[in-house]
Scaffold this motif. Structure first.
Motif: not given
Ligand code: AHR
Length: 498
Positions: A172-174, A26-28, A241-243, A304-306, A95-97, A316-318
């Motif tokens: 998640n990401e605790n 539930h983001l953007g 694992l998150h990367y 990718t994250w720009y 968290h998101w917007g 919104f991370l669009y």
């Molecule tokens: O994917 C966006 C965010 O990145 C997620 O909500 C979070 O788990 C991570 O930090």
């Protein structure tokens, strides 16, 4: 000419379809607008799910979908998202917007989406701000068939039969947004919360996934396993694992999705290739506790994250998606295949309109991104057996500190008896001639599909077909060898009949 060796007789492990999994938060505009438009929308839909999006996702055979987050998961209270839509709680998505979340997409809608996609379900529970009771009741609501308060509530809300929950994430990401915990503390919470993730149907046990590390936080992996890994009863089936691939390496100035130079191309790919080291080093720690590889490494956020597209809500991370993203996808999917003895699932972040999406939407329009095309090439690996392969590479790049191997590859033997080969060529300037030799195996025929283009090429709503795949007829077979030239900046799929 680079030599490539393939030994179809040496099997290295099963390629779970889940290695090509997805993530929707539930983001953007991921869930709302991107996937769910509601039954009354003018945009063609089935039970509220966009038909164009569902069809495009079915084409790449989405195997599993993770929901509802992400950071959102540890603030999500599932009872807000059931029952009549008019009475569902409205809240702020902090968290998101900071937008209003009306909870019109909840458990029933998620399960309906997975039904339409024909994919497995991966629910992420709330440890950060939720109770054990809440988590336990959610599992009861979704999966218990008999008479119980939660099963009765589900039935009263219109769903008689229980659903299947294939995977359940316990937080998640605790270490961050999910509660800023230390690994030992989370490990203890994991032991407690997972106890109440009951298997009501012994024929369909839920795979329980513990929250794993951020990138190279090896301490987290070690301490969570030391605290919570249980030898025998299987109360942990996976560790996440998150990367993320941030091209500049700097979270404050990540860089543009579309406006970048050749140096940035190589730097981005070098950063993405760190995934190999992460799998090896986290895997080595997992091996100490779990030498038999009973628990899977679950890379449930990658991509990718720009910087966001200019003029869009920063929350919104669009972002747009170019051939660079297709290359990132191809490299990572090859890495996941090559490590399929330990990596059991991976979920690209995120499915639609957020980060490295396979689809972008605007109103009633939709485009398939270069990443979608890469997934469409790799889908042929799903459920195959990884076979031994090796390709000679050379270093390419513009700066001594930022050189990368030009090629990556993986090869699987499909249930159709054919070899499925995927290769990436990251060089921006040089094609590579390859002589692929199959050990003791004659080649009957070969055909292929290629994704190639300018490094910045991308699809827009006005020009949705700029990046697309084409048939590749440049491979010739003779005896046990296949010769071909992979162009610069391309992702290639070959199907070899043996
Ligand atoms: O994917 C966006 C965010 O990145 C997620 O909500 C979070 O788990 C991570 O930090």
């Amino acid at each position: 000419m680079a030599k490539m060796y393939v030994n179809p007789k040496v099997k290295k492990g099963h390629i779970n379809p889940e290695l090509q999994g997805h993530f929707s938060e539930h983001l953007g505009r991921c869930i709302y607008e991107g996937i769910y438009v509601g039954e009354n929308s003018d945009i063609p839909n089935v039970n509220g799910m966009r038909t164009d999006v569902v069809e495009a996702l079915k084409e790449i055979k989405v195997p599993v979908l993770r929901w509802p987050g992400g950071c959102f998961a540890d603030e999500y209270h599932w009872k807000d998202g059931i029952g009549s839509k008019e009475t569902r709680k409205k809240m702020i998505n902090t968290h998101w917007g900071g937008v209003v979340e009306d909870n019109s997409f909840g458990t029933h809608e998620f399960m309906e989406l997975c039904r339409q996609l024909g994919c497995k379900t991966y629910i992420n529970g709330n440890v950060g701000s939720g109770t054990v009771q809440e988590m336990s009741e959610w599992v009861e609501y979704m999966t218990f068939e008999g008479v119980s308060p939660m099963a009765d509530l589900r039935k009263a809300n219109g769903h008689e039969e229980p659903w299947t929950v294939d995977y359940f994430g316990v937080g998640n990401e605790n270490w961050g947004c999910g509660g800023n915990m230390r690994p030992q503390y989370y490990g203890d919470l994991y032991r407690r919360y997972q106890t109440y993730v009951r298997n009501y149907d012994s024929k369909k046990p839920i795979s329980k996934i513990a929250c794993g590390a951020n990138a190279d936080d090896y301490h987290w992996t070690d301490k969570v396993l030391e605290t919570a890994f249980d030898h025998g009863s299987g109360y942990m089936n996976g560790l996440s694992l998150h990367y993320y691939t941030v091209p500049s390496g700097d979270w404050n100035h990540k860089g543009s999705a579309t406006d970048f130079d050749e140096k940035s191309w190589y730097k981005t790919l070098k950063i993405t290739l760190k995934m190999k080291e992460l799998i090896q080093r986290h895997g080595a720690i997992m091996d100490q506790y779990d030498p038999e590889k009973k628990i899977g490494m679950i890379i449930d956020e990658w991509g990718t994250w720009y910087d966001v597209e200019p003029g869009t809500n920063p929350g919104f991370l669009y972002q747009q998606n170019t051939m660079r993203d297709a290359m990132v996808a191809g490299i990572n999917l090859n890495l996941f295949n090559k490590n399929c003895d330990r990596v059991k699932m991976a979920n690209i972040a995120q499915m639609v309109n957020v980060l490295q999406s396979v689809l972008l939407t605007e109103g009633d329009k939709m485009v398939k991104t270069p990443t979608w095309h890469a997934f469409n090439l790799y889908k042929h690996h799903q459920d195959g057996e990884l076979v031994e392969s090796f390709v000679e590479t050379k270093d390419v790049g513009l700066e001594e500190s930022c050189m990368i191997p030009n090629l990556t590859e993986s090869v699987s033997l499909g249930t159709d008896g054919r070899l499925h080969v995927t290769l990436t060529n990251a060089s921006l300037t040089d094609s590579e001639e390859i002589d692929m030799v199959l050990a003791e195996t004659a080649v009957k025929s070969v055909k292929g599909t290629i994704l190639t283009g300018d490094m910045k090429a991308h699809n827009t709503f006005d020009a949705p077909e700029t990046v697309h795949t084409e048939a590749f007829s440049g491979a010739t077979a003779s005896g046990s060898s296949v010769k071909f030239t992979i162009p610069a900046c391309s992702v290639l799929y070959l199907e070899v009949e043996i």
